[in-house]
Design an enzyme around this catalytic site. Structure first.
Site, PDB file in Angstrom:
ATOM      1  N   GLU A   1       0.839  -1.211   0.000  1.00 34.08           N
ATOM      2  CA  GLU A   1       0.000   0.000   0.000  1.00 34.08           C
ATOM      3  C   GLU A   1       0.871   1.257   0.000  1.00 34.08           C
ATOM      4  OE1 GLU A   1      -4.361   0.223   1.525  1.00 34.08           O
ATOM      5  OE2 GLU A   1      -3.158   1.056   3.133  1.00 34.08           O
TER       6      GLU A   1
ATOM      7  N   LYS B   1     -13.247   2.184  -4.052  1.00 33.40           N
ATOM      8  CA  LYS B   1     -14.340   2.651  -3.184  1.00 33.40           C
ATOM      9  C   LYS B   1     -15.378   3.393  -4.015  1.00 33.40           C
ATOM     10  CE  LYS B   1     -11.921   3.395   1.185  1.00 33.40           C
ATOM     11  NZ  LYS B   1     -11.468   4.426   2.106  1.00 33.40           N
TER      12      LYS B   1
ATOM     13  N   HIS C   1       5.332 -26.947   0.096  1.00 34.25           N
ATOM     14  CA  HIS C   1       4.683 -28.034  -0.644  1.00 34.25           C
ATOM     15  C   HIS C   1       3.546 -27.507  -1.512  1.00 34.25           C
ATOM     16  CE1 HIS C   1       6.669 -31.423   1.488  1.00 34.25           C
ATOM     17  NE2 HIS C   1       6.941 -30.426   2.299  1.00 34.25           N
TER      18      HIS C   1
HETATM   19  O1  PA5 Z   1      -3.388   2.165   5.834  1.00 32.07           O
HETATM   20  C1  PA5 Z   1      -4.444   2.744   5.598  1.00 32.07           C
HETATM   21  O2  PA5 Z   1      -4.542   3.967   5.649  1.00 32.07           O
HETATM   22  C2  PA5 Z   1      -5.684   1.966   5.241  1.00 32.07           C
HETATM   23  O3  PA5 Z   1      -5.423   0.609   5.159  1.00 32.07           O
HETATM   24  C3  PA5 Z   1      -6.781   2.201   6.273  1.00 32.07           C
HETATM   25  O4  PA5 Z   1      -6.334   1.796   7.530  1.00 32.07           O
HETATM   26  C4  PA5 Z   1      -8.050   1.449   5.909  1.00 32.07           C
HETATM   27  O5  PA5 Z   1      -8.468   1.820   4.634  1.00 32.07           O
HETATM   28  C5  PA5 Z   1      -9.159   1.724   6.916  1.00 32.07           C
HETATM   29  O6  PA5 Z   1      -9.428   3.077   6.974  1.00 32.07           O
HETATM   30  P1  PA5 Z   1     -10.254   3.706   8.152  1.00 32.07           P
HETATM   31  O7  PA5 Z   1      -9.479   3.539   9.400  1.00 32.07           O
HETATM   32  O8  PA5 Z   1     -10.420   5.138   7.780  1.00 32.07           O
HETATM   33  O9  PA5 Z   1     -11.575   2.988   8.224  1.00 32.07           O
END
Ligand code: PA5
Length: 503
Positions: free
Chosen positions: A335, A472, A356
Site C-alpha cells: 500500500e 471505493k 509443498h
Molecule cells: O493504511 C491505511 O490507511 C488503510 O489501510 C486504512 O487503515 C483502511 O483503509 C481503513 O481506513 P479507516 O481507518 O479510515 O476505516
C-alpha cells in the site's frame, strides 16, 4: 472409549504465559539481559551474489548507501514527499518516545474495565484498523485462543474480528460464536466512513441495542479521528468511550497508537513491553552508522532487489503465530510502495506448508522473487520426537540424536534459505528471538521505518493510498450511494459497450 490424555506432553507454555499475565507477572523488559536476549536482527548473508539473473552485489548495495542516508536525514527532519492534506504523516516515528505512562494507564483501565464485563470482544475495522491488532494478538496468544477456558486465556474475553470484509457467511458464523455471550465492541476507523466497518457496526450495534437497550452504549468503544467524521458524531451523541487515531499517523502505521493498544490490552498483552520494543528499535534505526541501522539496510536491500527485477517478496515464516505479522507486511509495503508503477508484491507464506504448495516456483520459477524470512528462533514449546521400536518411517535417527521438532522447524528456514539462494533467490532473514511483545514491537518499527525510507528511494509519497479510493468510488456507484449517480451512469455506459466474454 475415553478421550485422549496428553501423556508425556509438557504443559503448554503459551497457556502458562497467558495465565501468568492474569497474575500480573511481566517480562523484565527493561533489563539489559532481557534486551540482549531479545534483540531482533537482520541477516543479509544470503542477499548477495545469488546465481542467475538479477543477482545483487555488495558493490551495488554500497552505492545506494548515500541515497539512503539522505532519506534517513529527511525523514528525521520530517521533510520531503510525506504530506497528506498538509500534514506530515510521520507521527509514528517518534510515537514510541512520546507515549506517556498516563496514556498507557488510561488505555489499560478502559480495556480492563470492558474486558471484566464481557465474554467476547469484537474488534471492527479493516486494513490498518485491523491487521496489526490481529497479527499481534495471534503472535502472542494460543492458536485456539477462543476455544480455551477463560482461565487458560489469562482471564480475558474471547476475541473476534469483523468489518475486515463484506462476507455475509463469515459475519453470520461469527454471530453464532457471540450468541448467549456478553459482547463488547471496539469500532476502529480513522475516516469514520469506511463502508465495511460501518456496515459491520450498524449490524452489531442494532443487535446490542436490541439486547441491552441503552446499556449497550457502555459496551461500545469508538476509535476514530479526534474531531471529524460520522463515527465521532455518533460517539458524542451516544456517549461512547472514545479513543483517537492521530491526524499524523496513517492506518497501516497505527498499531502503536490507540488503534492497536486498546485491543492488545483487552487481550491481556503487556502494552508497555510492546512500546519498549518500538522504542529500542527506534533508537537503533536513528543511528547514523548505516551498518548499525537495521531499517536502512533493510530498505536498501529491498530497493536494490526491486531494481534488479525482483517484483515479488515472499515473506515466509516458520511460526504460525507470526503468519499474521507477514500479513501485516502484506499491507504495509504494497500500500505504501505501489504507486506510479513501482513496488514489490508481498506474499505471506507459512513454511513448511507453502513449500509443498508454491515452493517449486520459488526454487525454479521466474527469477523475480526476493524472499524474506520472519524467523522465530525459539518457539514457546518444545516437542520431542519419540523413539519407535519398528522405525518404519526411518526417523529414529532424530530421536537418537535428541533432535526435537523445534530443531527440524529451524531447518525449514535454514534449508530453504540455502536452497532458494542457490536457485537464484536472494534472501533476507529477520530473526525474532521469541514470541513476546517486545520483539513484535521491534519488528513493526523496523518495517515502518524501512517502508518510509523506501518511499524516498522510489521517489514517491508512501503515506497516501489514492489507488484505494478508485475501488471505493466504483463500489459506491454500484451500491447506489447518493452523490455517485454520475459515476454509475458512466460505468454502466462503458460496461454496456464492452463485448461480454463469458464461457
Ligand atoms: O493504511 C491505511 O490507511 C488503510 O489501510 C486504512 O487503515 C483502511 O483503509 C481503513 O481506513 P479507516 O481507518 O479510515 O476505516
Amino acid at each position: 472409549m475415553e478421550g485422549m490424555k496428553l501423556i508425556g506432553i509438557q504443559e503448554n507454555s503459551t497457556v502458562v504465559v497467558q495465565k501468568a499475565r492474569a497474575k500480573g507477572e511481566r517480562n523484565p523488559f527493561k533489563s539489559d539481559s532481557f534486551k540482549r536476549e531479545n534483540r531482533v536482527t537482520l541477516d543479509l548473508t544470503y542477499l548477495f551474489d545469488a546465481p542467475g539473473p538479477g543477482s545483487i552485489s555488495k558493490e551495488d548495495f554500497e552505492k545506494l548507501i548515500p541515497k539512503a542516508m539522505k532519506a534517513h536525514q529527511l525523514l528525521r527532519e520530517n521533510k520531503g514527499d510525506i504530506f497528506d492534506k498538509g500534514i506530515a504523516m510521520t507521527g509514528w516515528q517518534d510515537m514510541p518516545v512520546q507515549i506517556t505512562p498516563s496514556h498507557i494507564s488510561e488505555i489499560n483501565d478502559a480495556a480492563r474495565q470492558l474486558a471484566s464485563r464481557i465474554d467476547a470482544y469484537v474488534s471492527l475495522g479493516i486494513g490498518g484498523s485491523y491487521l496489526g491488532i490481529e497479527a499481534t494478538i495471534k503472535a502472542l496468544t494460543h492458536t485456539y485462543f477462543n476455544q480455551l477456558s477463560r482461565e487458560d486465556r489469562g482471564g480475558v474475553p474471547e476475541i473476534y474480528f469483523l468489518g475486515q470484509n463484506m462476507d455475509p457467511d463469515y459475519f453470520r458464523d461469527t454471530l453464532d460464536m457471540l450468541e448467549g455471550k456478553r459482547v463488547g465492541v471496539n469500532v476502529i476507523s480513522k475516516s469514520g466512513t469506511t463502508t465495511e466497518t460501518a456496515i459491520a457496526f450498524r449490524i452489531i450495534r442494532k443487535l446490542m441495542e436490541d439486547n441491552w437497550g441503552e446499556a449497550a452504549a457502555g459496551l461500545i468503544i469508538v476509535t476514530t479521528d479526534k474531531k471529524k467524521g460520522a463515527l465521532r458524531r455518533l460517539a458524542e451523541q451516544k456517549g461512547y468511550t472514545t479513543f483517537v487515531v492521530p491526524d499524523n499517523i496513517g492506518g497501516r502505521f497505527s498499531v502503536l497508537s490507540d488503534v492497536g493498544l486498546v485491543g492488545l490490552s483487552v487481550a491481556g498483552i503487556d502494552i508497555e513491553e510492546f512500546v519498549e520494543g518500538f522504542k529500542d528499535m527506534r533508537e537503533r534505526c536513528m543511528s547514523d552508522d548505516f551498518w548499525q541501522n537495521p531499517c536502512l539496510a533493510h530498505a536498501v536491500a529491498r530497493h536494490l532487489a526491486w531494481q534488479k527485477g525482483k517484483k515479488i517478496e515472499v515473506v515466509a515464516t516458520n511460526s504460525t503465530a507470526l503468519y499474521g505479522v507477514a500479513r501485516w507486511m502484506e499491507q504495509l509495503f504494497p500500500e505504501s510502495e505501489g504507486h506510479k508503477g513501482h513496488g514489490m508484491w508481498v506474499s505471506p507464506s507459512l513454511y513448511s506448508e507453502k513449500l509443498h504448495a508454491n515452493g517449486q516456483m520459488v526454487q525454479e520459477g521466474e527469477r523475480n522473487i526476493l524472499e524474506t524470512f520472519l524467523y522465530l528462533k525459539e518457539h514457546d514449546n518444545r516437542l520431542n520426537i519419540p523413539l519407535d521400536e519398528e522405525d518404519l518411517d526411518g526417523l529414529n535417527f532424530l530421536a537418537q540424536r535428541g533432535r526435537d521438532m523445534n530443531f527440524v522447524n529451524r531447518m525449514v528456514v535454514e534449508g530453504p534459505a540455502y536452497a532458494h539462494y542457490k536457485g537464484g533467490v536472494p534472501c533476507i532473514i529477520v530473526e525474532v528471538p521469541r514470541r513476546n511483545a517486545y520483539n513484535i514491537g521491534q519488528v513493526y518499527y523496523m518495517m515502518e521505518r524501512s517502508v518510509a525510507i523506501s518511499g524516498y528511494l522510489l521517489g514517491h509519497n508512501p503515506f497516501i493510498q489514492p489507488g484505494v479510493e478508485a475501488y471505493k468510488k466504483a463500489m459506491f456507484a454500484l451500491i447506489g450511494k447518493p452523490g455517485f449517480e454520475e459515476l454509475r451512469r458512466e460505468m454502466e455506459e462503458e460496461m454496456s459497450k464492452k463485448a461480454r466474454v463469458k464461457i
